[in-house]
Write a protein that holds these residues in place. Structure first.
Motif, PDB file in Angstrom:
ATOM      1  N   TRP A  20     -28.913 -31.465  18.369  1.00  0.00           N
ATOM      2  CA  TRP A  20     -28.986 -32.871  18.805  1.00  0.00           C
ATOM      3  C   TRP A  20     -29.840 -33.698  17.839  1.00  0.00           C
ATOM      4  O   TRP A  20     -29.558 -34.879  17.608  1.00  0.00           O
ATOM      5  CB  TRP A  20     -29.541 -32.973  20.237  1.00  0.00           C
ATOM      6  N   ALA A 124     -42.897 -26.306  18.229  1.00  0.00           N
ATOM      7  CA  ALA A 124     -42.415 -27.185  19.296  1.00  0.00           C
ATOM      8  C   ALA A 124     -41.693 -26.321  20.306  1.00  0.00           C
ATOM      9  O   ALA A 124     -41.130 -25.280  19.962  1.00  0.00           O
ATOM     10  CB  ALA A 124     -41.470 -28.246  18.733  1.00  0.00           C
ATOM     11  N   GLY A 125     -41.688 -26.762  21.533  1.00  0.00           N
ATOM     12  CA  GLY A 125     -41.003 -25.998  22.561  1.00  0.00           C
ATOM     13  C   GLY A 125     -41.337 -26.537  23.931  1.00  0.00           C
ATOM     14  O   GLY A 125     -42.164 -27.444  24.063  1.00  0.00           O
ATOM     15  N   THR A 126     -40.673 -26.006  24.913  1.00  0.00           N
ATOM     16  CA  THR A 126     -41.030 -26.289  26.303  1.00  0.00           C
ATOM     17  C   THR A 126     -40.968 -24.945  27.017  1.00  0.00           C
ATOM     18  O   THR A 126     -40.650 -23.928  26.392  1.00  0.00           O
ATOM     19  CB  THR A 126     -40.047 -27.259  26.987  1.00  0.00           C
ATOM     20  N   HIS A 128     -38.772 -24.177  29.095  1.00  0.00           N
ATOM     21  CA  HIS A 128     -37.385 -23.910  29.454  1.00  0.00           C
ATOM     22  C   HIS A 128     -36.655 -23.207  28.319  1.00  0.00           C
ATOM     23  O   HIS A 128     -37.071 -23.267  27.174  1.00  0.00           O
ATOM     24  CB  HIS A 128     -36.677 -25.220  29.809  1.00  0.00           C
ATOM     25  N   SER A 129     -35.567 -22.534  28.655  1.00  0.00           N
ATOM     26  CA  SER A 129     -34.810 -21.847  27.612  1.00  0.00           C
ATOM     27  C   SER A 129     -33.319 -22.004  27.878  1.00  0.00           C
ATOM     28  O   SER A 129     -32.902 -22.497  28.923  1.00  0.00           O
ATOM     29  CB  SER A 129     -35.222 -20.370  27.552  1.00  0.00           C
ATOM     30  N   GLU A 132     -28.774 -25.405  27.424  1.00  0.00           N
ATOM     31  CA  GLU A 132     -28.843 -26.715  28.073  1.00  0.00           C
ATOM     32  C   GLU A 132     -30.234 -27.330  28.053  1.00  0.00           C
ATOM     33  O   GLU A 132     -30.443 -28.438  28.536  1.00  0.00           O
ATOM     34  CB  GLU A 132     -28.342 -26.599  29.513  1.00  0.00           C
ATOM     35  N   SER A 133     -31.208 -26.594  27.530  1.00  0.00           N
ATOM     36  CA  SER A 133     -32.596 -27.085  27.566  1.00  0.00           C
ATOM     37  C   SER A 133     -32.964 -27.945  26.350  1.00  0.00           C
ATOM     38  O   SER A 133     -34.031 -28.540  26.315  1.00  0.00           O
ATOM     39  CB  SER A 133     -33.557 -25.900  27.672  1.00  0.00           C
ATOM     40  N   GLY A 134     -32.079 -28.018  25.370  1.00  0.00           N
ATOM     41  CA  GLY A 134     -32.418 -28.727  24.133  1.00  0.00           C
ATOM     42  C   GLY A 134     -32.324 -30.239  24.245  1.00  0.00           C
ATOM     43  O   GLY A 134     -31.595 -30.771  25.081  1.00  0.00           O
ATOM     44  N   PHE A 135     -33.080 -30.919  23.391  1.00  0.00           N
ATOM     45  CA  PHE A 135     -32.996 -32.385  23.309  1.00  0.00           C
ATOM     46  C   PHE A 135     -33.428 -32.839  21.920  1.00  0.00           C
ATOM     47  O   PHE A 135     -34.209 -32.155  21.246  1.00  0.00           O
ATOM     48  CB  PHE A 135     -33.829 -33.055  24.418  1.00  0.00           C
ATOM     49  N   THR A 137     -35.346 -35.047  20.558  1.00  0.00           N
ATOM     50  CA  THR A 137     -36.682 -35.486  20.126  1.00  0.00           C
ATOM     51  C   THR A 137     -37.718 -34.357  20.134  1.00  0.00           C
ATOM     52  O   THR A 137     -38.900 -34.608  19.907  1.00  0.00           O
ATOM     53  CB  THR A 137     -37.200 -36.621  21.033  1.00  0.00           C
ATOM     54  N   LEU A 138     -37.266 -33.133  20.389  1.00  0.00           N
ATOM     55  CA  LEU A 138     -38.230 -32.027  20.528  1.00  0.00           C
ATOM     56  C   LEU A 138     -39.167 -31.903  19.331  1.00  0.00           C
ATOM     57  O   LEU A 138     -40.343 -31.570  19.481  1.00  0.00           O
ATOM     58  CB  LEU A 138     -37.487 -30.700  20.746  1.00  0.00           C
ATOM     59  N   PHE A 139     -38.656 -32.150  18.137  1.00  0.00           N
ATOM     60  CA  PHE A 139     -39.456 -31.886  16.937  1.00  0.00           C
ATOM     61  C   PHE A 139     -40.213 -33.112  16.417  1.00  0.00           C
ATOM     62  O   PHE A 139     -40.957 -33.015  15.441  1.00  0.00           O
ATOM     63  CB  PHE A 139     -38.549 -31.337  15.821  1.00  0.00           C
ATOM     64  N   ASP A 140     -40.012 -34.240  17.056  1.00  0.00           N
ATOM     65  CA  ASP A 140     -40.609 -35.482  16.556  1.00  0.00           C
ATOM     66  C   ASP A 140     -42.127 -35.384  16.478  1.00  0.00           C
ATOM     67  O   ASP A 140     -42.802 -35.105  17.473  1.00  0.00           O
ATOM     68  CB  ASP A 140     -40.242 -36.662  17.462  1.00  0.00           C
TER      69      ASP A 140
END
Lengths: 304, 304
Positions: A20, A124-126, A128-129, A132-135, A137-140
């Motif tokens: 994404w 970076a991470g959350t 969740h795994s 479907e957990s990706g988005f 702006t995760l690495f911004d």
């Protein structure tokens, strides 16, 4: 287009966020994807993750200019072995694992001459795994550490750095052993400790589960968030960053015993001095822009 | 109006949030406030915290129907001694401390016949402190534990329960010793552990401060948030909940050693099983409504 064709191996939180983020950056020329489980591949196809999801590693990496290994650290070696004969000459292979020395040892020997191997680690991470957990702006504004082995091709490293910057990250280059020690402190040990504390709570029979959960305000709740992360990923992290993790855990236990002793002997001065010192680190993190000062603990500050 | 006149002793995060929550609920008949430091009193006057801020305890509690002790646990006894001669007959004294057995022992003996003492503990907070850190919604949907000593007046307990509900809390009644054990698990030990890990990071000379701060994504960053909490408050918590804290720390160390051993011996199965179990607790917390499933780690999930 920094890499016209990208192959994502493993379609979890990181790979899906990369897709994404590539889309957002206009860097998703042609992106192929592969996941070991049929279910993950089906989900990826359903949500439009990757231009093409293949059922075989071989087809996924064919013609790719960049191959991203986004599988648990313990699985990297086997994947490298399986894709090696099908890699395009001159392509770059990278990974996103939380441990670097072991990955370099596991992956490096499989890759043919003329293929560039540039390990990387996006911090970076959350909790969740899964696909479907990706988005996007995760690495911004997060760091992505590039950890090239000695003798790496400078152009290949520079190109991967440009790619991660396009995805929103800041870039640093680091030596593998130093990386593994820094991460043991900032990530691996905190995770193990959080897992342990949550396990202790679960074990205590006098404090029933429902009470622990019901009254989980500040403190414990943050631990459960950390301890909810993917078990397979974390098992592999600890097994493959054994030395640094055990070293830091040793230091941690030593320090904890000293505080325990201060509690037992009623040494309030020592406790107060210690707690005051740790506050300063938090301030440093805020100043470094790696978190916001908005109070958390499950509450967003609003206007009075 | 549940209590026409309320006196807040100590004007930090909790007391200031109580004031704004009382205002919101229409329960702020006449609220007086006191803080030991001139600076805090000045700030309170400047931001309109309390209807009247006094320079003496005596004036603050005069005519109050409810007196709230919102000072560090170690200071409760001295405050109780100083206000005792000036309390209105029939009034209720409560506190908001994180430890209950010690507070009951410190405060109870000072209070005159005819004054009701109903200890309470709102399970809410942020890592910020001081008069400017409060906000009206802090207690919404959080638990407030009422911990009345044996022989407490049932009407006084019921009335305080109504008051906390008006401020947004859910109410439970608990025995002091059980309270202290539950809190050792869910709050006190997690805080000590977070303080310790942050201290270890600070000590390591090979991992420079700037690196620890710069690369503080997921895991460590949550620890620093916890470890940024008020040092005086936490010193007092550990010193006054010594037994339960040391007991739980003992269990924690035992468990940590077992995981450490699994890492050393490469027992991936044990690690995986442990990490899978702790995930379930997190799910329980989400189902109990004490947190949201929005991924955190410094990132808010947005639409792809």
């Amino acid at each position: 287009m920094i890499y016209p064709r990208v192959a994502l191996i493993g379609l979890g939180l990181i790979a899906s966020s990369m897709y994404w983020a590539m889309k957002r950056a206009g860097e998703a020329g042609h992106v192929t994807g592969y996941a070991r489980s049929q279910e993950t591949r089906d989900t990826a196809r359903r949500i439009g993750l990757c231009d093409q999801v293949f059922d075989s590693l071989q087809e996924t990496v064919r013609d790719a200019d960049l191959v991203v290994l986004a599988v648990p650290v313990g699985a990297m070696g086997a994947v490298a072995r399986d894709i090696a004969p099908h890699l395009k000459p001159g392509c770059t292979v990278t990974d996103v694992g939380s441990v670097k020395r072991q990955v370099i040892e596991d992956v490096g020997p499989h890759l043919p001459e003329g293929v560039h191997f540039v390990p990387a680690h996006p911090l970076a991470g959350t909790e969740h795994s899964g696909p479907e957990s990706g988005f996007a702006t995760l690495f911004d504004n997060r760091w992505c550490l590039l950890v090239p082995p000695e003798g790496s091709d400078a152009d290949a490293v520079e190109r991967l750095g440009r790619f991660w910057r396009a995805l929103g990250s800041n870039i640093d280059v680091m030596d593998p052993d130093h990386h593994d020690l820094v991460l043991a402190v900032t990530s691996h040990c905190p995770h193990l400790i959080a897992y342990t504390m949550v396990g202790v709570a679960d074990d205590l029979r006098r404090v029933t589960d429902s009470e622990v959960i019901k009254y989980s305000a500040a403190g414990f709740r943050d631990f459960t968030r950390i301890a909810a992360s993917d078990p397979t990923m974390w098992r592999d992290v600890f097994l493959s960053n054994k030395d640094a993790t055990l070293e830091i855990l040793g230091r941690f236990t030593e320090e904890l015993f000293a505080l325990q002793r201060a509690i037992r002997t009623g040494d309030g001065e020592q406790l107060h001095a210690y707690f005051t010192r740790t506050r300063a680190i938090r301030r440093g993190i805020l100043e470094a822009g790696q978190d916001t000062s908005a109070p958390d603990f499950g509450r967003v500050k609003v206007e009075r």
